[in-house]
Scaffold this active site. Sequence first.
Site, short mmCIF file in Angstrom:
data_model
loop_
_atom_site.label_atom_id
_atom_site.label_comp_id
_atom_site.label_asym_id
_atom_site.label_seq_id
_atom_site.Cartn_x
_atom_site.Cartn_y
_atom_site.Cartn_z
N ASP A 60 -12.13 4.82 8.00
CA ASP A 60 -11.78 5.94 7.13
C ASP A 60 -13.01 6.47 6.41
OD1 ASP A 60 -9.34 7.37 6.72
OD2 ASP A 60 -8.34 5.49 6.29
N ASP B 35 -5.23 2.65 14.05
CA ASP B 35 -4.31 3.26 13.09
C ASP B 35 -4.85 4.63 12.74
OD1 ASP B 35 -6.40 2.81 11.35
OD2 ASP B 35 -5.34 1.38 10.09
N ARG C 144 0.84 -1.20 0.00
CA ARG C 144 0.00 0.00 0.00
C ARG C 144 0.88 1.24 0.00
NH1 ARG C 144 -4.93 1.12 4.22
NH2 ARG C 144 -3.29 0.84 5.78
N GLU D 82 -12.79 4.22 0.35
CA GLU D 82 -12.86 4.74 1.71
C GLU D 82 -13.16 6.24 1.76
OE1 GLU D 82 -9.05 3.92 3.45
OE2 GLU D 82 -7.95 4.94 1.86
#
Length: 741
Positions: A456, A629, A336, A428
Amino acid sequence: MSDARATGGLQVDPALRDFVAGELLAGLDLEPERFWSTVAELNERFAGRVGQLLGRRDELQQQIDDWHREHGVGDVEALEAFLTGIGYLLPLEDPTVSVTRVDREIAEVAGPQLVVPATVPRYALNAANARWGSLFDALYGTDALPTEHELAPGYDERRGAQVIAEADRLLDRFFPLAEGSHADVVAYRVPSPGELAVDTSAGSTGLADPAQFAGHRPGDGDRPAAVLLRRNGLHLELTIDPSTRVGTQHHAGVSDAVLESAVSTIVDLEDSVATVDGPDKVGAYRTWLGLRTGELTATFGKGGRTVTREVHGDRTYVGADGGELTLPGRSLLLVRNVGHHMRLDAVRTADGEPILEEVLDALVSATAALYDLRGQARFSNTRTGSVYIVKPKMHGPDEVSLSVELLAAVEEALGLEPTTLKIGIMDEEKRTSVNLEACIARAADRVIFVNTGFLDRTGDEIHTDFEAGPVVRKDDQRSQTWLKTYEDRNVDVALRAGFAGQAQIGKGMWAKPAAMREMLDTKGGHPRAGANTAWVPSPTAATLHALHYLETDVLAVQEELRQRPLADRRGLLVPPVLPDGGAGLAEEDRRHELETNAQSILGYVVRWVGLGIGCSTVPDLEGVGLMEDRATLRISSQQIANWLHHGLVEEGQVRETFARMAAVVDEQNADEPGYRPMCADLDGSPSFQAALDLVFSGRREPNGYTERALTTWRQRAKSTEDGQGQTRDAVVADRTPSPAP
């Protein structure tokens, strides 16, 4: 900084310059000067367009804010017409994907997916090696089975018997015998390569479906050392060794049941890492490079001894046809990269402007993969010649197009065949969700992945609808119209575009690493919803979640779901706003929501800013460990910022709550090596000030993103004279949510 003549005219942090020359390019016919010239050329080519796209985001958001200030929540039909008029909502399309050269782990095999921070080699290796996991260990060491007594030190035979009984139950469920139960088996035999004979107390039998026998590993005579079974594309190995403690206890000498688990893994350079300078980026890039060459190792202390972990090799068997059967020993790796909005101070143009971080990410990601693509790696990741790059935080199809063009430019620069670099689209952001068909169409020959991500996506929902009114409490978002529409429509659109058998449809992360019983009871809904992968926080969780894919034939589910009506995208336009401006929300509920989010923000930020830990299991207000996160941070900070803006909470109340929660978080982290308590000096604590920054700038922060505040305060923490905030791998290794098996 570097000599600009050797780095394509760029100012490059010495750590990055040395890594590229001495490690990344060491075995390739690519000179450092050419590498950096390519970075400079790509940055010059794309920086202006990225700036325009980011400006377009702001322009649209301002128009939406103005509309909501005038209309409040408004009427869905009126909002739809308005969003169409300003170009936010685009005409529906009917895309068809045409992607080729896709590895079967993405195209054909449904199974769990790990996400692991690239900054911690030990856990990256754990994730890569989590393709196979011990089902016995996962059942023994977690709450997947109830603990009915205090376990004895070492191996507890009562617990072992419990595990064996559960494994027999699962075997009966997924690999039933023609007659009897696996609990009655006294021996598994392979009289001939394609035949599995099963001896029970009542006589000899076989599998109800003989095609489930995939192979074996030879042992003594017709007694194999391992029996390999297959269901829904996943394999289960019964390891047979009566000499071991478990094998002695097992009625058929089975010492373990090893389940194909993490079919794929995303090595993360984005949300789960704290990379704010050149050395940080080098640490992340070095892990990706080592995984692609197969040379990555990690040495650490465990149980009083030194352990070295390395990349696992493949697994070989005698197949059911009598020939050699080789199965991958490692998870298929994706990487990613960062989003369009990120800039990297460690590499600057000749004019001193930070470059697009995504440019360097893309080029490093692809360059590291050259070792595999050219046959120079110790092990192969891809058998089709593809590289899989997951792209986050794209807003709408124009931004997808830019990502596709960047990947094509990297291919051209490295001499790769077109469409070698595949793209995973993270659904997202709201503008991507409402225009998902168009986003897929722009990447039709490259897209191998779309997924939903509650956190998100919710953060962006709050920010997009900021002026519509005070939003519902965070946990109540899951019952909102927009979220159900989002989850269903993501699957519907992907299936209509032809993802079945070609690409992944993903679902979000299980956020409670210690709650495996709860995960087993609930996460089976993901494959039943048509997702052929879903995120899990650890190798152990991957092994247990793999049971859901043995249970559910996802391809069959997808074929059924493809026939249902497409979820109406107008459901995505319903703002998750409290009725009556929140007037009916009890004061106690307001207080609890504020405290919960403030504690969550502080619990994450103290590790990101103070210790450089980008992802960890953070205890919540009740002490339950939750995987956090930047996505969790985004929703929590936007939640408070929204309520502050609409008057449900006041600034003084917010500051007082953060001060109280700082004491709670300090206590929760009291045993953390190198931890500096915030309460010792709230005004001087970079972590505490970062938390306030996230909330009080949340209304103005583009898209509600957290990276600017985190990076600013992390860099400050790293620059202090006593070295506060220096990343320590030992600390990271103990706190990231991919525990060592």
